[in-house]
Every structure is written in C-alpha cells, then in structure tokens.
Design a protein around this motif. Structure first.
Motif, PDB file in Angstrom:
ATOM      1  N   ARG A 385       0.846  -1.188   0.000  1.00  0.00           N
ATOM      2  CA  ARG A 385       0.000   0.000   0.000  1.00  0.00           C
ATOM      3  C   ARG A 385       0.889   1.249   0.000  1.00  0.00           C
ATOM      4  O   ARG A 385       1.952   1.269   0.591  1.00  0.00           O
ATOM      5  CB  ARG A 385      -0.917   0.039   1.235  1.00  0.00           C
ATOM      6  N   ARG A 386       0.401   2.266  -0.692  1.00  0.00           N
ATOM      7  CA  ARG A 386       1.124   3.540  -0.690  1.00  0.00           C
ATOM      8  C   ARG A 386       0.118   4.687  -0.756  1.00  0.00           C
ATOM      9  O   ARG A 386      -1.040   4.486  -1.109  1.00  0.00           O
ATOM     10  CB  ARG A 386       2.092   3.630  -1.867  1.00  0.00           C
ATOM     11  N   ILE A 387       0.582   5.874  -0.416  1.00  0.00           N
ATOM     12  CA  ILE A 387      -0.249   7.063  -0.498  1.00  0.00           C
ATOM     13  C   ILE A 387       0.183   7.889  -1.708  1.00  0.00           C
ATOM     14  O   ILE A 387       1.362   8.185  -1.885  1.00  0.00           O
ATOM     15  CB  ILE A 387      -0.126   7.927   0.774  1.00  0.00           C
ATOM     16  N   GLU A 388      -0.783   8.210  -2.558  1.00  0.00           N
ATOM     17  CA  GLU A 388      -0.518   9.130  -3.670  1.00  0.00           C
ATOM     18  C   GLU A 388      -0.969  10.525  -3.238  1.00  0.00           C
ATOM     19  O   GLU A 388      -2.089  10.709  -2.759  1.00  0.00           O
ATOM     20  CB  GLU A 388      -1.256   8.686  -4.933  1.00  0.00           C
ATOM     21  N   PHE A 389      -0.096  11.496  -3.406  1.00  0.00           N
ATOM     22  CA  PHE A 389      -0.358  12.839  -2.912  1.00  0.00           C
ATOM     23  C   PHE A 389      -1.272  13.619  -3.857  1.00  0.00           C
ATOM     24  O   PHE A 389      -1.090  13.602  -5.078  1.00  0.00           O
ATOM     25  CB  PHE A 389       0.959  13.592  -2.725  1.00  0.00           C
ATOM     26  N   GLY A 390      -2.229  14.311  -3.272  1.00  0.00           N
ATOM     27  CA  GLY A 390      -3.140  15.141  -4.057  1.00  0.00           C
ATOM     28  C   GLY A 390      -2.392  16.245  -4.782  1.00  0.00           C
ATOM     29  O   GLY A 390      -1.424  16.797  -4.270  1.00  0.00           O
ATOM     30  N   GLY A 391      -2.853  16.564  -5.988  1.00  0.00           N
ATOM     31  CA  GLY A 391      -2.215  17.617  -6.766  1.00  0.00           C
ATOM     32  C   GLY A 391      -1.013  17.162  -7.554  1.00  0.00           C
ATOM     33  O   GLY A 391      -0.381  17.964  -8.242  1.00  0.00           O
ATOM     34  N   VAL A 392      -0.667  15.867  -7.457  1.00  0.00           N
ATOM     35  CA  VAL A 392       0.478  15.319  -8.193  1.00  0.00           C
ATOM     36  C   VAL A 392      -0.053  14.362  -9.268  1.00  0.00           C
ATOM     37  O   VAL A 392      -0.955  13.574  -9.014  1.00  0.00           O
ATOM     38  CB  VAL A 392       1.448  14.578  -7.253  1.00  0.00           C
ATOM     39  N   ILE A 393       0.502  14.434 -10.468  1.00  0.00           N
ATOM     40  CA  ILE A 393       0.089  13.542 -11.552  1.00  0.00           C
ATOM     41  C   ILE A 393       0.992  12.311 -11.547  1.00  0.00           C
ATOM     42  O   ILE A 393       2.215  12.425 -11.722  1.00  0.00           O
ATOM     43  CB  ILE A 393       0.163  14.249 -12.915  1.00  0.00           C
ATOM     44  N   TYR A 394       0.404  11.146 -11.315  1.00  0.00           N
ATOM     45  CA  TYR A 394       1.125   9.875 -11.329  1.00  0.00           C
ATOM     46  C   TYR A 394       0.943   9.214 -12.705  1.00  0.00           C
ATOM     47  O   TYR A 394       0.134   9.662 -13.530  1.00  0.00           O
ATOM     48  CB  TYR A 394       0.602   8.954 -10.226  1.00  0.00           C
ATOM     49  N   THR A 395       1.667   8.139 -12.916  1.00  0.00           N
ATOM     50  CA  THR A 395       1.632   7.460 -14.208  1.00  0.00           C
ATOM     51  C   THR A 395       0.216   7.040 -14.575  1.00  0.00           C
ATOM     52  O   THR A 395      -0.255   7.270 -15.695  1.00  0.00           O
ATOM     53  CB  THR A 395       2.554   6.228 -14.179  1.00  0.00           C
ATOM     54  N   GLY A 427      11.011  10.468  -8.658  1.00  0.00           N
ATOM     55  CA  GLY A 427      11.572   9.423  -7.823  1.00  0.00           C
ATOM     56  C   GLY A 427      11.747   8.122  -8.567  1.00  0.00           C
ATOM     57  O   GLY A 427      11.278   7.945  -9.698  1.00  0.00           O
ATOM     58  N   LYS A 428      12.445   7.175  -7.921  1.00  0.00           N
ATOM     59  CA  LYS A 428      12.783   5.907  -8.553  1.00  0.00           C
ATOM     60  C   LYS A 428      11.546   5.128  -8.988  1.00  0.00           C
ATOM     61  O   LYS A 428      11.471   4.650 -10.126  1.00  0.00           O
ATOM     62  CB  LYS A 428      13.628   5.075  -7.575  1.00  0.00           C
ATOM     63  N   GLU A 429      10.557   5.006  -8.089  1.00  0.00           N
ATOM     64  CA  GLU A 429       9.369   4.220  -8.424  1.00  0.00           C
ATOM     65  C   GLU A 429       8.612   4.850  -9.588  1.00  0.00           C
ATOM     66  O   GLU A 429       8.098   4.151 -10.474  1.00  0.00           O
ATOM     67  CB  GLU A 429       8.454   4.098  -7.200  1.00  0.00           C
ATOM     68  N   ALA A 430       8.530   6.198  -9.569  1.00  0.00           N
ATOM     69  CA  ALA A 430       7.823   6.883 -10.647  1.00  0.00           C
ATOM     70  C   ALA A 430       8.522   6.664 -11.985  1.00  0.00           C
ATOM     71  O   ALA A 430       7.869   6.392 -13.014  1.00  0.00           O
ATOM     72  CB  ALA A 430       7.732   8.377 -10.343  1.00  0.00           C
ATOM     73  N   GLU A 431       9.835   6.763 -11.989  1.00  0.00           N
ATOM     74  CA  GLU A 431      10.586   6.561 -13.231  1.00  0.00           C
ATOM     75  C   GLU A 431      10.419   5.124 -13.729  1.00  0.00           C
ATOM     76  O   GLU A 431      10.256   4.874 -14.927  1.00  0.00           O
ATOM     77  CB  GLU A 431      12.066   6.879 -13.022  1.00  0.00           C
ATOM     78  N   SER A 433       7.918   3.243 -13.291  1.00  0.00           N
ATOM     79  CA  SER A 433       6.543   3.040 -13.774  1.00  0.00           C
ATOM     80  C   SER A 433       6.305   3.678 -15.138  1.00  0.00           C
ATOM     81  O   SER A 433       5.245   3.486 -15.741  1.00  0.00           O
ATOM     82  CB  SER A 433       5.541   3.604 -12.766  1.00  0.00           C
ATOM     83  N   GLY A 434       7.272   4.464 -15.614  1.00  0.00           N
ATOM     84  CA  GLY A 434       7.125   5.098 -16.937  1.00  0.00           C
ATOM     85  C   GLY A 434       6.451   6.452 -16.885  1.00  0.00           C
ATOM     86  O   GLY A 434       5.682   6.794 -17.793  1.00  0.00           O
ATOM     87  N   ILE A 435       6.757   7.253 -15.866  1.00  0.00           N
ATOM     88  CA  ILE A 435       6.084   8.539 -15.713  1.00  0.00           C
ATOM     89  C   ILE A 435       6.345   9.460 -16.900  1.00  0.00           C
ATOM     90  O   ILE A 435       5.446  10.192 -17.343  1.00  0.00           O
ATOM     91  CB  ILE A 435       6.499   9.220 -14.380  1.00  0.00           C
ATOM     92  N   ILE A 436       7.562   9.432 -17.451  1.00  0.00           N
ATOM     93  CA  ILE A 436       7.861  10.311 -18.587  1.00  0.00           C
ATOM     94  C   ILE A 436       7.038   9.893 -19.797  1.00  0.00           C
ATOM     95  O   ILE A 436       6.490  10.730 -20.524  1.00  0.00           O
ATOM     96  CB  ILE A 436       9.363  10.289 -18.918  1.00  0.00           C
ATOM     97  N   ARG A 437       6.968   8.578 -20.017  1.00  0.00           N
ATOM     98  CA  ARG A 437       6.170   8.074 -21.142  1.00  0.00           C
ATOM     99  C   ARG A 437       4.710   8.474 -21.009  1.00  0.00           C
ATOM    100  O   ARG A 437       4.086   8.973 -21.957  1.00  0.00           O
ATOM    101  CB  ARG A 437       6.286   6.541 -21.209  1.00  0.00           C
ATOM    102  N   ALA A 438       4.152   8.274 -19.818  1.00  0.00           N
ATOM    103  CA  ALA A 438       2.746   8.595 -19.597  1.00  0.00           C
ATOM    104  C   ALA A 438       2.500  10.098 -19.708  1.00  0.00           C
ATOM    105  O   ALA A 438       1.494  10.545 -20.272  1.00  0.00           O
ATOM    106  CB  ALA A 438       2.304   8.086 -18.221  1.00  0.00           C
ATOM    107  N   GLY A 439       3.432  10.885 -19.157  1.00  0.00           N
ATOM    108  CA  GLY A 439       3.296  12.336 -19.258  1.00  0.00           C
ATOM    109  C   GLY A 439       3.351  12.811 -20.689  1.00  0.00           C
ATOM    110  O   GLY A 439       2.589  13.693 -21.105  1.00  0.00           O
ATOM    111  N   ALA A 440       4.263  12.220 -21.479  1.00  0.00           N
ATOM    112  CA  ALA A 440       4.364  12.582 -22.891  1.00  0.00           C
ATOM    113  C   ALA A 440       3.079  12.254 -23.636  1.00  0.00           C
ATOM    114  O   ALA A 440       2.642  12.999 -24.528  1.00  0.00           O
ATOM    115  CB  ALA A 440       5.549  11.857 -23.528  1.00  0.00           C
TER     116      ALA A 440
END
Length: 581
Positions: A385-395, A427-431, A433-440
């Motif tokens: 389990r993890r907490i995703e912070f409000g106002g932040v765009i995740y993958t 962060g490592k987990e975000a990278e 998960s492909g955050i750059i790909r999803a953001g693009a």
C-alpha cells in the motif's frame, strides 16, 4: 438554496451547504461541505479577502486615465470607451471583460497604462454575441503600448478561434513612440493586428470599425480592412497628421481637409457611414449587426440548461488556497455543472486526476481536474500500500487523462481543465513506472486536441503539470484564473529553497560566509520576489490569463466561453502522431 447577500454582511458567515430535498437521479456528486467547520469558515474568509482586494483593484483600473482625462473626452463631445460599450450592448446585457489586468504594474516610468489603454471583451449587440475592442483615449490618447498591441491581438485570436463577429471602436493617437521598438516589428506586435483583420475577413468573420476620434499612421489601416467603416464628425483618419505632412512635404492643410469625416465620406470614399456623434454611430452599428446572417453552429451537443443543485458561493469554503490542505475537487465540480451531475470516468484508477462528463449551461463537456485529496493505493498482487499525494500527476493518472482526452475528441466533446497541480511525480518508483512516457502521452493528447479547450487555474499550476493540463502554450480558447491561482516552474517555497542554496554556494566560492540571519533574510527576499511573480495579477498583466474570475461565477464564465466556442462550426480531423504507449 441559500443565497449570498454581499452588502453589509460577512460573506463567509452567509455561506451554508445545501442538501436538495429531491436529489437528481444519475451520477450525482455528494455535497459534504460543512459550513460549521473551522476549515470551511477560514477558507471562506481567505477567499473573500482575496476577492475584495481584486475587486477594489479592478475598480481602480476601470478609472483609466482618471477624472480629468474623462472630462477632457467629454468636452470634445465624445464618450469614453466604457461609456460607448455600455450604450452599444444596452442596459439589459452584461459585458464579459477580457484582459482587464493587461499592463498591470507595467510602464510606471511613463505613468502607467491602465488596462493597456484599451477595453476588450464579449457582449451582445442586437442579440448577437460579439467581440468588442475599444481604444481608451483617456489613457495617453489611446496610444498603443507594447501590451496594447498584444491585448488587441489576443482579442482577435479569440475571435478567430471562435468565429466571433468583431466591433472596433477606434480612438487612438497611434503607437506610443518612446516604446516603438517593442510595438513595431514582431509577430505579436502592431502589424499583426492588420494581418489579423485580413485573415478574419477571408474567414468570413464580420468586422465593423467605427472611427470615433483619432485614427492615424499605421493604425489607419485597421478600420479600412474591416467590412464596414463608420466615422463621426470631428474624427480624423489619415496616415500622417497635418503637422507631419507639413514637415515631410511642406504642405499646409487642416485636419478636416486632410482626413475628416466629410472628406472621407464624399471625396475619398473610404468610409461607409458618416454619423454626427457617438450616439448616432452606436445606433448605426446596432442596426448593421441586426442584419448579419447566421452561419451554421458547431456540432457540440446542447440541451436546456439546469442549475447546479448547490450554490456556487459554497466554493469559497470548500476550496483551500493553502497548498498543504486537502479538498475534494468533485465538490467544486458539483457547484458549477448542470444539476450537479457528473459521469466520472475510470473513477477507481489514477485518482489524483479526476475525469468525467457533465453539462455546463446545457453544453456537454469533458472535465479533467487535479484532485487535491491524498489517495491510498494498494497492489493486489503484492499487498503493498502507498499514499498518492493530491495535486500530483502519477503514471496511472496521466494514462487515464490521455485516454479520456482522446475519447472527448472522438465524440466531439469540449474539454474543461481545472488546475491545482504541483507537477508529475518524481523518484525511482515513478521513473520505473514510466512517468515520462505517460506524461508525454498526456501532453501529446492535449497538444493535438481539436475540440475547444477551456482552462481554469484554481490553485497551483506548476512545472510540466501546467503544460499537461492545457496551459496557455497549448492553445486553450480561454484561460481563466481564480484569485488563488499561482503558477510558475515550481512553487515559491521550493524555488526559494533552491535559489537560496545556489546563492550561498556562489558566495562560498567567492570566499564569503554568511550567517543564519543573513540566510533567512536572503531567503525571504527571494521568496517575496518569486511569490509576486506567481500571483495571477502578474500573469494577467502579461495576458497569460484572459480574466481573473470570482470562483462563485465559474459557471457563468464557462458558459460564456462555451457559447463563444459554439459559433465556430469547424472541427479539424483529430490526429495525435506517435503516442508513447
């Protein structure tokens, strides 16, 4: 429903949540706001304080050149720009002003240029929605400052994108010569105005120009490139005034003989209508607009409008301008969409971005909004389990938003973006998960979107999150901001910390050491400067924002934008190019 009574009352104390007796059927957003809570009351007081400051400043800006300049205009037998607009649209309709804060706190060495010396906005004339662009002769004789040209061009671009008939009320002495180098040559400078006149004419967008004072030098091309040209007695239209003509070729002539109303009506044949005064000219404009044809409308779905189930004023208490505080964006949406009905798309995935379908003023819309609530996420495979912070765009949020934007384009649904975003997750987990790909992918979908896009900056709008949520660079038809809006590369706190560290390292390299007190002083100085630049008034001064709006009137602003967008029947073919899947 509860209603606010603003006069003589504490607005925050008048705001109460409502629970409709007959809740509409469908996917309805629950209202959980508690007006008795300390947080609700504090949020309300903070918002009212910000709004009061904004409204007071707006009134000062509307005074333009001040009482003496207004009196001088009246002595010439002419109305001011705002008086002309009021008569043009009539007492029963409202003027939706755009670019009021243009040039705010700029050109102080020249005495300032309130509203950049021109008034622009949307109004109804003879039942038709029009864009109005009016020179304000009480501000430096209506001269064009650099921001004046940019403001006129922005109004024209809105008219072009939405096919809005445009009326120019011309009363200008031409370019403000001390700043001519910043007015003259570029693509967002003075000459672009006339280029836009030609483009609008070719597109079949009606343009009417009324010369109601001076119209000289390069500015003389503007009315002559419009469909209809009107002029009032005592006005002048010429490439060079009498003094310049005498200096250039030695010819002595009067202003009336050179370029007066009678000469252009009888001799040059340049104008279509010669009117005795402002009032007669305005009536003639109304008559011309009344005869315009009606082009086909846009293909966006529209039904009879239904009021939200909850008052817009409750937004004051629900929304928190404190970036560290949480609130549910669905409660904001509930207070401006029709019947407070919202069909949420993939509600259980990527929850830091909320997507869904609704209606605003009867128009079908897709909404992409940053969620400020923290979200608990679990991995069924690992139990982690993890907490995703409000106002932040995740993958997952970016993937969902991109797909939703594709769907809206496929189904011809206009898009509304609500900003309160810190940026993409790092962060490592975000990278991994492909955050750059999803953001693009999300940026690609926004950039290539062909349906109308409308942006509302509610809170923070920082970094690449600003781009992905359809910032100004991504061609939204309109950009609105709440008084609580803040946007820049990063927040003031983060930027101050980074800049202070860089400054300290620079001083250390120079062999200097500073104490804790000096560090704090440096930090406060940098933070104050940065925060000033993230203020929505700073953005509005540079036309990054079209209007700073009252959050309680978000619905009205969106309806104005959607009805304007519906005047353009053309929707291009939707293509995204290569998507990073």
């Amino acid at each position: 429903m509860w209603r606010l009574r603003r006069k003589g009352r504490d607005v925050a104390n008048q705001v109460k949540p409502t629970e409709p007796a007959n809740r509409p059927k469908g996917s309805v957003i629950p209202a959980r706001a508690d007006a008795k809570s300390a947080a609700f009351q504090k949020n309300s007081r903070d918002m009212v304080a910000r709004l009061t400051e904004i409204k007071n400043e707006e009134e000062k800006i509307r005074q333009a050149g001040g009482p003496k300049a207004v009196e001088a205009q009246h002595k010439k037998g002419r109305l001011t720009a705002r008086e002309r607009i009021a008569k043009l649209i009539g007492a029963k309709t409202d003027f939706f002003e755009l670019g009021l804060y243009a040039a705010y706190e700029m050109y102080q060495e020249w005495g300032g240029a309130p509203a950049a010396g021109t008034v622009t906005g949307l109004g109804h004339v003879a039942g038709r929605r029009v864009m109005i662009i009016a020179n304000d002769a009480t501000v430096k004789a209506g001269a064009f400052f650099p921001m004046t040209a940019k403001k006129v061009i922005r109004a024209q671009n809105i008219a072009i994108e939405n096919h809005i008939p445009t009326i120019y009320l011309v009363d200008s002495g031409g370019v403000f010569l001390p700043l001519q180098e910043d007015v003259f040559p570029d693509t967002d400078d003075f000459g672009r105005v006339f280029r836009n006149n030609a483009v609008m004419s070719a597109m079949g967008i009606p343009q009417i120009a009324a010369i109601m004072g001076l119209c000289v030098a390069g500015g003389a091309y503007l009315p002559v490139m419009c469909d209809h040209i009107l002029i009032t007695e005592g006005s002048g239209l010429f490439l060079a005034g009498p003094a310049l003509v005498q200096a250039a070729i030695g010819q002595i002539t009067s202003a009336e003989e050179l370029g007066g109303a009678q000469m252009h009506a009888q001799t040059s044949g340049t104008v279509d209508f010669r009117e005795p005064n402002d009032d007669a000219c305005i009536e003639r404009i109304r008559a011309l607009v009344d005869k315009m044809g009606h082009p086909p409308g846009a293909p966006f779905d529209h039904k009879p409008a239904r009021a939200p189930a909850y008052p817009g004023e409750e937004i004051y208490g629900i929304f928190s301008g404190d970036p560290s505080k949480q609130y549910d964006i669905r409660e904001i949406i509930a207070r401006f969409v029709d019947a407070s009905e919202f069909e949420e798309y993939r509600a259980e995935r990527g929850q830091t971005v909320v997507c869904g379908y609704a209606r605003v003023g009867g128009w079908a819309v897709g909404i992409v909004a940053n969620q400020k609530m923290h979200v608990a996420v679990s991995n069924p495979a690992t139990g982690e389990r993890r907490i995703e912070f409000g106002g932040v765009i995740y993958t997952e949020s970016a993937d969902k938003a991109a797909r939703f934007i594709l769907d809206c384009n496929q189904n011809l649904v206009p898009l509304i973006f609500l900003h309160d975003v810190n940026g993409f997750m790092v962060g490592k987990e975000a990278e991994w998960s492909g955050i750059i790909r999803a953001g693009a992918k999300m940026v690609n979908a926004v950039a290539n979107s062909v349906v109308p896009k409308i942006t509302v900056i509610c809170g923070g709008s920082f970094g690449a999150g600003h781009y992905a949520m359809c910032g100004k660079a991504y061609d939204p038809r309109f950009v609105f901001a709440w008084p609580t809006a803040r946007y820049a590369v990063m927040s003031g706190e983060s930027a101050a910390g980074t800049l202070v560290e860089l400054k300290i390292k620079q001083l250390e390299r120079e062999g200097k050491k500073i104490g804790e007190a000096e560090k704090n002083k440096l930090s406060e100085s940098i933070r104050a400067t940065y925060e000033h630049q993230t203020d929505p008034r700073y953005a509005a001064a540079r036309l990054w924002v079209d209007a700073i709006i009252d959050p309680a009137h978000t619905r009205e602003a969106l309806i104005e934008a959607l009805e304007s967008a519906a005047l353009n029947p053309h929707v291009a073919e939707f293509k995204t190019g290569v998507l990073q899947t």
